[in-house]
Design a protein around this motif. Structure first.
Motif: not given
Length: 639
Positions: A513-519, A225-233, A473-481
């Motif tokens: 770690e990405p927000t997902t069940d497994s990878y 909800s926070e990211y949706k309202s912040q970036w409006k996408i 996209p390819l997220a490198a080190s220290d990427t945040d949520k």
């Protein structure tokens, strides 16, 4: 009494005399007949052309000829000189494929095969050159030394962990005596020499949000909800379109439009190498007006479908009168964050990108014309904001450009992502012809936040979809949520997938770690190469598709599949597929080879059920069935 007994005896004697007389008479008659009809065929000797051999009167007492001695007279034998059974009118039973098995007993009468397989050739489902009967992993390509299975996961992990290249890289790090951290690299240049580390050391994973029926269910509601309202996408109202021609081949590179009730264009996209295109309704949270009716049109405005359904109700499958595409070129761009915060692993990333470029060149050199481009970007106030290298068909030119780049600048967490999108999507000369367009966006920080940038980001990504540019996209080190959320929206809106570096390599700073069940963890260079080939390889117009670049998560499930409780048949199939189970199937999913879910079924009763993929293009599909906590996974070939 005496007189009566004499009378009875007299009668018995008289009867015996009569019987003997009749018997003698019959013998005499037979003797007389034999002298007149020697072969006893009913034709008198004087009229019998073959008096020694019985034959019908129609052939003057001679037997009908049987030249091939198959027991069928020539007059009734359609193949007089070749023996054959009576059920085939004296002709041999056909063996169309010449494998020694009659067609009536041959399960594959037009293709030669051994008797042990009922006249069919031994299948090689995964196309690895090892027949299924000898293949321990018949649905997944593998190696002879592993009995047709892929190299075990542990062996790959050991290669990553203990390779000489990685050991030397660690040693070099120790010799330098410098560990680059996020705080140390801000406002600092890190010179990149031409002596890059060996490729194949960075580890990575993939989260394909199209793999899930509900895209955002794995992200906690307050955070989402926070990211949706912040970036409006927030892409959640998806219209998935599958284009197929009359011959069952995907229609590739077709631009389509989603129109509202007023015939205003809401979204545009270009069909990929599977004939799939993704359209979106109200991807902006502040533009949530819903039209009463939508339609799908081509680039000329012709309506292809006026019965549009959201993906939760299934795909929109549209059949078109279009030719099969025989060749499609590739535009490949790498957009890289080169600020100081990338200094801990940019040289490794450069090594991986260079390795991927060389492998793409080698893999596609005989089938696809490839053009390469790149954009390195930093931030406002740095030495440069964006540095473009426009498209060229010479990979070595891009390699030289990448070698010269270095990390530096930055100073705050957000970077010039919006400017990088503008340079890469609008300034690079993407092909206007029917070509695959892939853009890897390598970064570790989000865009600068402002209302203006929110508008620009949405418009740039929307333009990428219109041009048919897939953003990965390819997220490198220290990427945040926050950055992860934004990048995953980029991937969804452009028919891409989200990738990220992991800690398994031991290189660079921490990777969340990405927000997902497994990878699945794999080497970065192998992951990038798989994604490129997965999206750029087009199916043959003459034969069935054998795209082997399968979504890694499902590929791993196939590798580990040992004794599925569920049976599916026939496979290969022309469309109708039967699923046999002695248990209730809680969920059933069908995916394309990239891992995109196409069909979902729930609560299938035990026994035999079926699904129909007749309307889908000829290709490789994947199916997963869940009963309780157990999953059975299958690879399906649709002819």
């Amino acid at each position: 009494m005496k007189k009566a007994g004499i009378a009875i005896l007299t009668l018995i004697i008289l009867e015996g005399c009569k019987t003997r007389t009749a018997s003698d008479q019959n013998k005499e008659e037979r003797k007389l007949d034999f002298s007149k009809d020697k072969d006893q065929d009913g034709v008198k000797n004087r009229r019998d052309k073959c008096p020694e051999v019985p034959g019908p009167v129609e052939n003057k007492g001679c037997p009908w000829p049987d030249v091939d001695v198959d027991g069928i007279p020539d007059k009734d034998d359609q193949c007089k000189e070749v023996p054959g059974p009576i059920q085939n009118n004296g002709c041999p039973l056909p063996d169309s494929d010449g494998d020694g098995i009659n067609d009536e007993d041959d399960a594959c009468p037009t293709v030669a095969g051994p008797a042990e397989n009922n006249g069919c050739p031994w299948p090689d489902t995964d196309g690895d050159g090892i027949l299924d009967k000898d293949d321990a992993c018949p649905t997944v390509p593998g190696l002879p030394e592993y009995n047709g299975c892929p190299k075990p996961k542990m062996a790959v992990a050991e290669e990553i962990s203990y390779s000489p290249e990685r050991s030397s890289a660690k040693l070099a790090s120790k010799v330098s005596g410098v560990k680059i951290t996020k705080s140390k690299t801000k406002d600092r240049k890190v010179k990149i020499t031409e002596d890059f580390p060996e490729a194949g050391q960075l580890t990575a994973g993939e989260v394909n949000d199209f793999f899930k029926w509900n895209y955002w269910e794995d992200m906690a509601a307050p955070v989402l909800s926070e990211y949706k309202s912040q970036w409006k996408i927030f892409p959640d109202k998806r219209v998935s379109v599958q284009l197929v021609n009359k011959n069952g081949k995907p229609v590739i590179g077709k631009r389509i439009k989603l129109l509202n009730e007023q015939k205003k264009v809401i979204w545009q996209a270009v069909s990929d190498n599977k004939g799939n295109a993704e359209l979106w309704i109200n991807a902006r949270t502040d533009h949530r007006f819903l039209s009463g009716k939508y339609s799908i049109a081509d680039d000329k405005g012709r309506i292809l479908s006026d019965k549009v359904k959201l993906f939760r109700n299934g795909q929109n499958i549209i059949s078109l009168d279009a030719p099969c595409l025989t060749k499609r070129n590739l535009d490949l761009a790498f957009v890289v964050d080169a600020t100081g915060s990338m200094g801990d692993e940019i040289s490794y990333l450069q090594a991986e990108l260079l390795d991927v470029l060389k492998k793409v060149e080698k893999k596609l050199q005989n089938t696809t014309d490839v053009r390469y481009a790149s954009v390195f970007y930093r931030d406002q106030g740095d030495e440069y904001v964006t540095r473009e290298f426009n498209f060229t068909d010479k990979a070595e030119n891009l390699i030289n450009f990448i070698k010269k780049q270095e990390a530096g600048g930055g100073g705050d967490t957000p970077e010039a992502v919006v400017e990088a999108l503008d340079s890469s999507i609008e300034k690079l000369s993407w092909s206007k012809s029917n070509s695959t367009k892939i853009m890897f966006l390598v970064l570790d920080a989000p865009p600068h936040y402002s209302q203006e940038n929110i508008e620009k980001i949405y418009e740039k990504v929307k333009l990428a979809a219109e041009k048919g540019i897939t953003i990965i996209p390819l997220a490198a080190s220290d990427t945040d949520k926050e950055t992860e959320y934004i990048m995953r929206t980029f991937a969804l809106l452009t028919n891409g997938t989200y990738t990220f570096l992991t800690n398994h390599s031991g290189i660079g700073n921490n990777h969340i770690e990405p927000t997902t069940d497994s990878y699945e963890v794999e080497k970065l260079n192998e992951l990038l190469l798989r994604l490129i080939l997965q999206r750029s390889t087009i199916p043959s117009c003459q034969s069935n598709s054998k795209n082997e670049y399968i979504y890694k998560k499902i590929e791993t499930e196939l590798e580990n599949e040992e004794h599925p409780k569920i049976k599916i048949y026939p496979n290969p199939t022309k469309g109708l597929l039967y699923i046999q189970s002695n248990k209730l199937i809680d969920e059933l999913y069908v995916y394309d080879f990239s891992g995109k879910v196409l069909i979902r079924k729930e609560k299938l009763p035990k026994g035999t059920n079926n699904i129909d993929i007749t309307s889908y293009p000829q290709s490789v599909y994947l199916m997963r069935c869940r009963y309780g906590k157990q999953w059975d996974t299958f690879k399906i070939i649709k002819n």
